[in-house]
Write a protein that holds these residues in place. Structure first.
Motif, PDB file in Angstrom:
ATOM      1  N   VAL A 374       0.863  -1.179   0.000  1.00  0.00           N
ATOM      2  CA  VAL A 374       0.000   0.000   0.000  1.00  0.00           C
ATOM      3  C   VAL A 374       0.898   1.227   0.000  1.00  0.00           C
ATOM      4  O   VAL A 374       1.930   1.263   0.671  1.00  0.00           O
ATOM      5  N   SER A 380      -0.969   9.691   4.042  1.00  0.00           N
ATOM      6  CA  SER A 380      -1.487   8.451   4.636  1.00  0.00           C
ATOM      7  C   SER A 380      -2.436   8.700   5.805  1.00  0.00           C
ATOM      8  O   SER A 380      -3.367   7.937   6.014  1.00  0.00           O
ATOM      9  N   THR A 385      -4.891   5.484   4.548  1.00  0.00           N
ATOM     10  CA  THR A 385      -4.139   4.249   4.358  1.00  0.00           C
ATOM     11  C   THR A 385      -3.342   3.958   5.626  1.00  0.00           C
ATOM     12  O   THR A 385      -2.744   2.894   5.759  1.00  0.00           O
TER      13      THR A 385
END
Ligand SMILES: Cc1ncc(C[n+]2csc(CCOP(=O)(O)OP(=O)(O)O)c2C)c(N)n1
Length: 675
Positions: A374, A380, A385
């Motif tokens: 990922v 992020s 994520t």
């Protein structure tokens, strides 16, 4: 090593490449003539693969950046037996396996589609990351190399900054790139557009750089040997080459280094085609013949490669015998199959933003799918994520045991690296950023579609409700742009892209399920920044939301409705609010449809589509993007309310009111429409 033979082989490649272009009456002859020496030495002495098993997962890989040099690859692979004479003779023709720019065709040695300069070598960086990821999990015996080939144009493309930075930062010593530095590009000499010191630039990124005479076989050999022995850094071999090396005029004078040799048949330039073929030792009447000595030599090269790979395969087999569990995990990775996943088990608090629901899903995937990488372009904790990152570590130089790639602010690079990871195989790549910055990724999304790669794109902050960040950060037209790819078929005649904009947390679970199960094309998840009320369910909301697998479904269904309201994403919840008013105030019977993917919905039977969106009922669509998102679904008699201007900086709730997106306002619009 045989000097004369090496020269003959390189000249054979040159002759084949220019003969292909001459016959096709189009193409790029000059570059292949410059790169031929490197290719011959690389393939005859270094490149490891099994000619009888082209898909062998542990083969070296060649990633071409300069796709316009396709004839160079076809000529080289023709010597190796990957192409037939007819293939070469039909260069650039309908139905041939030798298209103008290379299209991924692993069975013939073409690892990546190229042509859009800059992306090819960046995909190579992705493949090198994939190889390191596997090596960290299964052992040092995974030591294949990724060879990139770049030209002036690729070096100039902005994406090379991202690829160069990341390859250096991660210490990708398994990536070896040849730079065909011929000082000539399409319409000018390179010194008219740049005065950079390319060697210093790559050194600054942490590369090992060596500059050689790109026609000197001994120097090429040494550079490749050193690059293969390098343990810390990626290598850039700057090969100083001559555009159109070997060209001569009708008078037999050398005619090399001219810009015009870049992109048209030799016969249309100051050089003479026949004389040049003659100079290269070719028979102009049989231009696609392989010289007898070269043919014998390449047969022996293939035998030697097969033997070397057989030895490697034996080594792998003994590793397998000693590591049965690991070996079956590796097989699972390489198969592309998923472990059993239960998306229903992923729980959410009520009213989450779909990006937050996605974060929970990613946390679940981090624990259940071991072969994902990922990546986020420095967002992020916003694109969520971090749900994945919290359960793993970032990929670092010398330590690829983690599964998260911090790409830095480089969306196109990140997406292109993901394409390369997918091309390598064995790993599922996910990339994330704000939806508005999908614009920065578009060229890679397109190549993802063309190459049919199962990359997962996560795009959050999906509409004007981004709020205070203002119009630069508020997507409006992006959904319409992305959905165009749902209408475009790939060469397997499938919808080339799946774009999913889920309505709430449980539909996000289903959208992720669909993305993970889609191994044929890329998938995009378009997710909200703001919290969304969960869509009411009479039973199990997850079960209801599985309707998303049909692209669209009714989240509220009554018999003989007075109106059908359609939307996707967070606008579905707004329709639920408006529906309460329509029912309470006006006693209307209302159906509500969530259509997370128009493309998939269109693949359903006419009867199903008619059941969800009946043609004999009034249809009202609500979208936070351009009205065109839903106009096709609403039909000629329907009415779609969307946004037709850029957004403004203000809190999301204020924007909802100003733009007419509250439940009350939508109620008003619907009653107006029904009058
Ligand atoms: C993204 C992108 N922009 C433009 C082009 C069109 N184009 C093809 S080759 C080329 C420049 C070629 O120069 P170089 O890379 O030095 O190749 P050479 O002339 O050595 O063959 C350009 C601009 C392209 N293929 N991709």
């Amino acid at each position: 090593m045989n000097k004369e033979l090496d020269q003959l082989a390189a000249d054979n490649i040159r002759a084949l490449a220019i003969a292909m272009v001459e016959k096709a009456k189009s193409g790029h002859p000059g570059g292949p003539m410059g790169g031929a020496d490197y290719m011959h030495i690389l393939y005859s002495e270094f490149f490891n693969y099994d000619p009888s098993d082209m898909h062998w997962p542990f083969r070296d890989r060649f990633f071409m950046d300069a796709g316009h040099l396709s004839s160079l690859m076809y000529a080289q692979y023709y010597l190796l037996g990957n192409f037939k004479k007819d293939d070469i003779a039909n260069f650039r023709q309908w139905g041939s396996v030798t298209p103008g720019h290379p299209e991924v065709d692993v069975a013939r040695g073409i690892e990546n589609t190229s042509g859009p300069l800059g992306q090819g070598h960046t995909m190579g960086v992705g493949a090198a990351i994939a190889a390191k990821f596997l090596k960290a999990r299964f052992g040092d015996w995974i030591n294949h190399k990724v060879y990139g080939f770049i030209s002036d144009g690729g070096v100039q493309e902005e994406i090379s900054q991202g690829a160069g930075r990341i390859a250096g930062h991660l210490g990708l010593n398994n990536f070896i790139m040849f730079y065909d530095s011929n000082d000539v590009q399409l319409s000018s000499k390179t010194d008219e557009v740049t005065s950079e010191d390319t060697a210093k630039k790559y050194e600054a990124w942490g590369w090992k750089v060596v500059t050689i005479d790109g026609h000197d076989h001994e120097q090429i050999r040494k550079a490749l040997k050193d690059a293969n022995a390098e343990t810390e850094k990626p290598t850039l071999i700057i090969g100083e080459t001559i555009m159109g090396k070997g060209c001569v005029t009708a008078d037999g004078e050398m005619y090399e280094g001219y810009t015009e040799l870049h992109g048209k048949p030799i016969g249309d330039t100051g050089a003479d085609y026949e004389k040049t073929m003659d100079n290269l030792g070719a028979d102009v009447n049989n231009p696609f013949d392989i010289y007898a000595k070269v043919s014998d030599f390449y047969n022996s090269v293939k035998d030697a490669k097969k033997k070397a790979v057989d030895a490697k395969k034996a080594e792998i087999q003994s590793w397998r015998n000693d590591n049965e569990k690991l070996a079956s995990k590796l097989d699972m990775f390489l198969s592309g199959d998923l472990p059993d996943l239960d998306f229903d088990s992923i729980e959410h608090k009520g009213g989450l933003a779909t990006r937050a629901a996605s974060s929970n899903v990613l946390g679940y995937l981090a624990e259940n799918v071991e072969n994902m990488i990922v990546s986020s372009a420095d967002l992020s904790n916003s694109d969520k994520t971090d749900g994945f990152l919290k359960k793993t570590t970032v990929l670092k130089k010398g330590d690829f045991s983690g599964a998260f790639l911090q790409a830095g602010v480089a969306e196109l690079t990140m997406a292109t690296i993901a394409n390369g990871i997918a091309l390598h195989g064995g790993i599922i790549p996910v990339v994330a950023t704000f939806f508005v910055f999908s614009d920065y990724m578009k060229p890679a999304i397109r190549l993802s579609c063309i190459q049919e790669l199962p990359v997962k794109f996560v795009w959050t902050h999906d509409a004007f409700r981004v709020g205070e960040d203002g119009p630069t950060h508020q997507p409006v037209e992006q959904e319409a742009q992305i959905r165009l790819l749902e209408k475009l078929k790939n060469h397997s005649h499938e919808q080339s892209f799946v774009a999913l904009r889920p309505a709430d947390s449980q539909e996000t679970n289903v959208a992720w399920k669909m993305a993970m199960e889609n191994s044929k094309t890329p998938t995009g998840l378009i997710l909200s920044r703001q919290g969304i009320q969960d869509i009411p369910s009479k039973g199990n909301r997850y079960e209801d939301a599985l309707g998303a697998e049909k692209g669209g479904y009714l989240v509220q269904e009554v018999a003989d409705p007075d109106i059908v309201l359609i939307a996707n994403g967070s606008e579905v919840a707004t329709l639920v609010d408006a529906t309460k008013l329509l029912e309470e105030k006006d006693g209307l019977k209302v159906n509500i449809a969530s259509i997370p993917s128009e493309g998939i919905f269109r693949q359903q039977t006419k009867a199903y589509q008619e059941k969800v969106i009946p043609s004999d009922k009034p249809i009202f669509g609500l979208t936070a993007g351009l009205p065109v998102n839903l106009q096709g679904l609403a039909g000629p008699n329907g009415n779609v309310f969307g946004l037709e201007h850029f957004g403004y900086s203000a809190p999301a709730k204020v924007l909802d009111e100003k733009f007419g997106f509250t439940g009350d306002q939508v109620y008003q619009q619907v009653t107006e429409f029904l009058k």
